[in-house]
Scaffold this motif. Structure first.
Motif, short mmCIF file in Angstrom:
data_model
loop_
_atom_site.label_atom_id
_atom_site.label_comp_id
_atom_site.label_asym_id
_atom_site.label_seq_id
_atom_site.Cartn_x
_atom_site.Cartn_y
_atom_site.Cartn_z
N ALA A 1 32.06 -42.84 68.34
CA ALA A 1 33.45 -42.40 68.53
C ALA A 1 33.58 -40.89 68.33
O ALA A 1 34.25 -40.21 69.11
N VAL A 2 32.93 -40.36 67.30
CA VAL A 2 32.97 -38.91 67.05
C VAL A 2 32.27 -38.16 68.17
O VAL A 2 32.73 -37.13 68.64
N GLY A 3 31.14 -38.69 68.64
CA GLY A 3 30.42 -38.06 69.75
C GLY A 3 31.25 -38.02 71.02
O GLY A 3 31.25 -37.02 71.74
N LEU A 4 31.99 -39.10 71.29
CA LEU A 4 32.85 -39.12 72.46
C LEU A 4 33.98 -38.11 72.33
O LEU A 4 34.32 -37.40 73.28
N LEU A 5 34.57 -38.01 71.14
CA LEU A 5 35.64 -37.03 70.93
C LEU A 5 35.13 -35.59 71.06
O LEU A 5 35.82 -34.74 71.61
N VAL A 6 33.94 -35.33 70.57
CA VAL A 6 33.34 -34.00 70.72
C VAL A 6 33.10 -33.69 72.19
O VAL A 6 33.41 -32.59 72.67
N LEU A 7 32.57 -34.65 72.92
CA LEU A 7 32.31 -34.47 74.34
C LEU A 7 33.62 -34.23 75.11
O LEU A 7 33.68 -33.34 75.97
N LEU A 8 34.66 -34.97 74.78
CA LEU A 8 35.96 -34.77 75.43
C LEU A 8 36.54 -33.40 75.09
O LEU A 8 37.12 -32.74 75.96
N GLY A 9 36.39 -32.96 73.86
CA GLY A 9 36.89 -31.65 73.46
C GLY A 9 36.16 -30.52 74.17
O GLY A 9 36.79 -29.56 74.64
N ILE A 10 34.85 -30.62 74.24
CA ILE A 10 34.05 -29.59 74.92
C ILE A 10 34.42 -29.54 76.41
O ILE A 10 34.62 -28.45 76.97
N ASN A 11 34.52 -30.70 77.05
CA ASN A 11 34.84 -30.72 78.47
C ASN A 11 36.26 -30.21 78.75
O ASN A 11 36.49 -29.52 79.74
N THR A 12 37.20 -30.52 77.87
CA THR A 12 38.57 -30.03 78.06
C THR A 12 38.62 -28.51 77.92
O THR A 12 39.26 -27.83 78.72
N ALA A 13 37.97 -27.99 76.90
CA ALA A 13 37.95 -26.53 76.71
C ALA A 13 37.25 -25.84 77.88
O ALA A 13 37.71 -24.79 78.36
N LEU A 14 36.16 -26.41 78.33
CA LEU A 14 35.43 -25.84 79.45
C LEU A 14 36.28 -25.86 80.73
O LEU A 14 36.28 -24.89 81.50
N ALA A 15 37.00 -26.93 80.97
CA ALA A 15 37.87 -27.01 82.16
C ALA A 15 38.98 -25.97 82.08
O ALA A 15 39.31 -25.33 83.09
N ALA A 16 39.56 -25.77 80.91
CA ALA A 16 40.63 -24.77 80.76
C ALA A 16 40.09 -23.37 80.98
O ALA A 16 40.73 -22.54 81.65
N VAL A 17 38.92 -23.07 80.44
CA VAL A 17 38.33 -21.74 80.60
C VAL A 17 37.94 -21.49 82.05
O VAL A 17 38.19 -20.41 82.60
N LEU A 18 37.32 -22.47 82.70
CA LEU A 18 36.95 -22.29 84.10
C LEU A 18 38.18 -22.10 84.98
O LEU A 18 38.17 -21.27 85.90
N THR A 19 39.24 -22.84 84.71
CA THR A 19 40.46 -22.68 85.48
C THR A 19 41.03 -21.27 85.31
O THR A 19 41.44 -20.63 86.28
N ARG A 20 41.02 -20.78 84.09
CA ARG A 20 41.54 -19.42 83.82
C ARG A 20 40.67 -18.37 84.51
O ARG A 20 41.18 -17.42 85.10
N VAL A 21 39.35 -18.53 84.45
CA VAL A 21 38.46 -17.56 85.09
C VAL A 21 38.68 -17.55 86.60
O VAL A 21 38.77 -16.48 87.21
#
Length: 103
Positions: free
Chosen positions: A7-27
């Motif tokens: 469960a913690v691994g899935l939450l970490v993966l979701l957090g990393i992917n969400t942050a990465l999507a936001a940063v890529l969108t901004r770039v």
């Protein structure tokens, strides 16, 4: 039964992917000068990057979600949607941010 580590691994993966999507969108929004360029690059390139990150990080942290469509929907589409929404709705527009001319 899902373990706490899964469960913690899935939450970490979701957090990393969400942050990465936001940063890529901004770039893509700040670097591309066309109106549709940022949206097009976001829709075409961001899922590929998130899928690669999911494959590498999911091997070590992610639980077994079973079906391929569940994995893609939960670890790519949901974070991409939240990251794009975060950039478009909560961050200031790229035109409103003052950027220095030189470093």
């Amino acid at each position: 039964m899902v373990s706490v580590f899964d469960a913690v691994g899935l939450l970490v993966l979701l957090g990393i992917n969400t942050a990465l999507a936001a940063v890529l969108t901004r770039v893509f929004r700040t670097r591309l000068n066309t109106r549709w360029g940022g949206a097009l690059y976001t829709v075409l390139i961001t899922p590929v990057v998130l899928l690669i990150v999911t494959i590498f990080i999911g091997q070590a942290l992610g639980p077994n979600l079973g079906d391929t469509s569940t994995v893609f929907g939960l670890t790519v589409l949901v974070p991409m949607t939240v990251g794009i929404a975060f950039d478009y709705f909560w961050m200031p527009a790229p035109d409103e941010v003052e950027v220095p001319e030189t470093l």
